[in-house]
Motif scaffolding. Structure first.
Motif, PDB file in Angstrom:
ATOM      1  N   SER A 142       0.805  -1.210   0.000  1.00 54.12           N
ATOM      2  CA  SER A 142       0.000   0.000   0.000  1.00 54.12           C
ATOM      3  C   SER A 142       0.843   1.268   0.000  1.00 54.12           C
ATOM      4  O   SER A 142       0.299   2.361  -0.081  1.00 54.12           O
ATOM      5  CB  SER A 142      -0.929   0.005   1.224  1.00 54.12           C
ATOM      6  OG  SER A 142      -0.165   0.010   2.409  1.00 54.12           O
ATOM      7  N   THR A 143       2.163   1.153   0.110  1.00 54.93           N
ATOM      8  CA  THR A 143       2.988   2.346   0.252  1.00 54.93           C
ATOM      9  C   THR A 143       3.961   2.558  -0.899  1.00 54.93           C
ATOM     10  O   THR A 143       4.421   3.667  -1.114  1.00 54.93           O
ATOM     11  CB  THR A 143       3.799   2.292   1.551  1.00 54.93           C
ATOM     12  OG1 THR A 143       4.636   1.139   1.542  1.00 54.93           O
ATOM     13  CG2 THR A 143       2.881   2.242   2.765  1.00 54.93           C
ATOM     14  N   VAL A 144       4.301   1.517  -1.638  1.00 56.06           N
ATOM     15  CA  VAL A 144       5.255   1.644  -2.736  1.00 56.06           C
ATOM     16  C   VAL A 144       4.497   1.899  -4.028  1.00 56.06           C
ATOM     17  O   VAL A 144       3.557   1.184  -4.364  1.00 56.06           O
ATOM     18  CB  VAL A 144       6.111   0.365  -2.873  1.00 56.06           C
ATOM     19  CG1 VAL A 144       7.072   0.491  -4.035  1.00 56.06           C
ATOM     20  CG2 VAL A 144       6.870   0.113  -1.581  1.00 56.06           C
ATOM     21  N   THR A 145       4.916   2.932  -4.771  1.00 59.46           N
ATOM     22  CA  THR A 145       4.218   3.278  -6.006  1.00 59.46           C
ATOM     23  C   THR A 145       4.584   2.311  -7.132  1.00 59.46           C
ATOM     24  O   THR A 145       5.558   1.551  -7.041  1.00 59.46           O
ATOM     25  CB  THR A 145       4.574   4.700  -6.441  1.00 59.46           C
ATOM     26  OG1 THR A 145       5.962   4.734  -6.825  1.00 59.46           O
ATOM     27  CG2 THR A 145       4.330   5.700  -5.322  1.00 59.46           C
ATOM     28  N   ARG A 146       3.811   2.362  -8.202  1.00 56.95           N
ATOM     29  CA  ARG A 146       4.081   1.502  -9.351  1.00 56.95           C
ATOM     30  C   ARG A 146       5.472   1.769  -9.921  1.00 56.95           C
ATOM     31  O   ARG A 146       6.218   0.845 -10.243  1.00 56.95           O
ATOM     32  CB  ARG A 146       3.017   1.735 -10.436  1.00 56.95           C
ATOM     33  CG  ARG A 146       3.243   0.901 -11.706  1.00 56.95           C
ATOM     34  CD  ARG A 146       2.195   1.228 -12.755  1.00 56.95           C
ATOM     35  NE  ARG A 146       2.251   2.622 -13.124  1.00 56.95           N
ATOM     36  CZ  ARG A 146       3.117   3.123 -14.008  1.00 56.95           C
ATOM     37  NH1 ARG A 146       4.018   2.338 -14.577  1.00 56.95           N
ATOM     38  NH2 ARG A 146       3.106   4.398 -14.299  1.00 56.95           N
ATOM     39  N   ARG A 147       5.846   3.034 -10.043  1.00 56.67           N
ATOM     40  CA  ARG A 147       7.163   3.366 -10.597  1.00 56.67           C
ATOM     41  C   ARG A 147       8.280   2.881  -9.680  1.00 56.67           C
ATOM     42  O   ARG A 147       9.298   2.381 -10.148  1.00 56.67           O
ATOM     43  CB  ARG A 147       7.273   4.880 -10.795  1.00 56.67           C
ATOM     44  CG  ARG A 147       8.611   5.320 -11.365  1.00 56.67           C
ATOM     45  CD  ARG A 147       8.822   4.747 -12.772  1.00 56.67           C
ATOM     46  NE  ARG A 147       8.166   5.548 -13.779  1.00 56.67           N
ATOM     47  CZ  ARG A 147       8.120   5.230 -15.068  1.00 56.67           C
ATOM     48  NH1 ARG A 147       8.658   4.084 -15.477  1.00 56.67           N
ATOM     49  NH2 ARG A 147       7.515   6.005 -15.929  1.00 56.67           N
ATOM     50  N   GLN A 148       8.087   3.009  -8.365  1.00 56.78           N
ATOM     51  CA  GLN A 148       9.098   2.511  -7.429  1.00 56.78           C
ATOM     52  C   GLN A 148       9.248   0.993  -7.544  1.00 56.78           C
ATOM     53  O   GLN A 148      10.361   0.475  -7.470  1.00 56.78           O
ATOM     54  CB  GLN A 148       8.730   2.920  -5.999  1.00 56.78           C
ATOM     55  CG  GLN A 148       8.898   4.407  -5.744  1.00 56.78           C
ATOM     56  CD  GLN A 148       8.178   4.879  -4.510  1.00 56.78           C
ATOM     57  OE1 GLN A 148       7.582   4.088  -3.771  1.00 56.78           O
ATOM     58  NE2 GLN A 148       8.188   6.190  -4.282  1.00 56.78           N
TER      59      GLN A 148
END
Length: 205
Positions: A142-148
């Motif tokens: 829930s905290t890491v973005t798609r790009r990350q």
């Protein structure tokens, strides 16, 4: 302590929890049960080296009993090579991050199945990182973005910063920014730790 089995500290305010840990590890470790971190540090300083400590991630409270975070730091101050397994209640991002930042090698929730705790113990004993999959699903996803996630996946695949930048059509500085942000979101110490957490949380392959 036994000459045959490695030694482990089980630090928890609840006697039944300590007993459960003892029974689970009985064939692999000689377990010393302690109610709080101060007693554990005193024992570590007086008796000598232990291989492992399992620490309840309790909050700071009354009666001068140190928090789980303080206990981990104090234990590592007394014995820097000590393997640390931290565990807490329902998985919350801040609890995982605090435990890892304090120096824990592994984190499991108090609802973890015995096999998860054993995996955490094995990892901590070898100075490897382990994150309970339940904690990973509840916090990391829930905290890491798609790009990350894309950046971490490419790093996990062995690409350099420059190669990741070319693959994603980004500048190297932007790649570094995404990588740094993922460390903070995952509660990781460095890029390798972030990749390990992401893989155990099934965020990347």
């Amino acid at each position: 302590m036994s000459d045959e089995l490695p030694s482990c500290l089980a630090i928890d305010t609840h006697p039944l929890v300590r007993l459960g840990i003892r029974r689970l590890l009985d064939s692999s470790y000689e377990v010393e049960e302690l109610a709080d971190g101060s007693e554990a540090v005193d024992l570590l300083n007086s008796v000598g080296n232990f291989e492992l400590a399992i620490v309840e991630m309790r909050s700071a409270g009354d009666h001068d009993i140190p928090s789980g975070t303080a206990t981990i730091r104090n234990l590592l101050g007394a014995q820097p090579a000590l393997g640390i397994v931290a565990y807490g209640g329902p998985p919350e991002r801040h609890a995982v991050r605090e435990a890892l930042d304090a120096g824990a090698d592994a984190y499991v929730t108090s609802r973890a199945v015995p096999t998860a705790l054993m995996s955490a113990v094995e990892a901590a004993a070898e100075q490897r990182h382990f994150l309970d999959p339940a904690a990973g699903r509840s916090t990391a996803g829930s905290t890491v973005t798609r790009r990350q996630r894309e950046v971490l996946q490419l790093f996990a695949d062995g690409l350099s910063t420059a190669q990741v930048a070319r693959r994603l059509a980004l500048s190297e500085e932007t790649v570094r920014t995404h990588a740094k942000a993922s460390l903070a979101r995952l509660g990781a110490r460095d890029r390798t730790h972030a990749i390990a957490i992401a893989m155990r949380s099934t965020l990347i392959d």
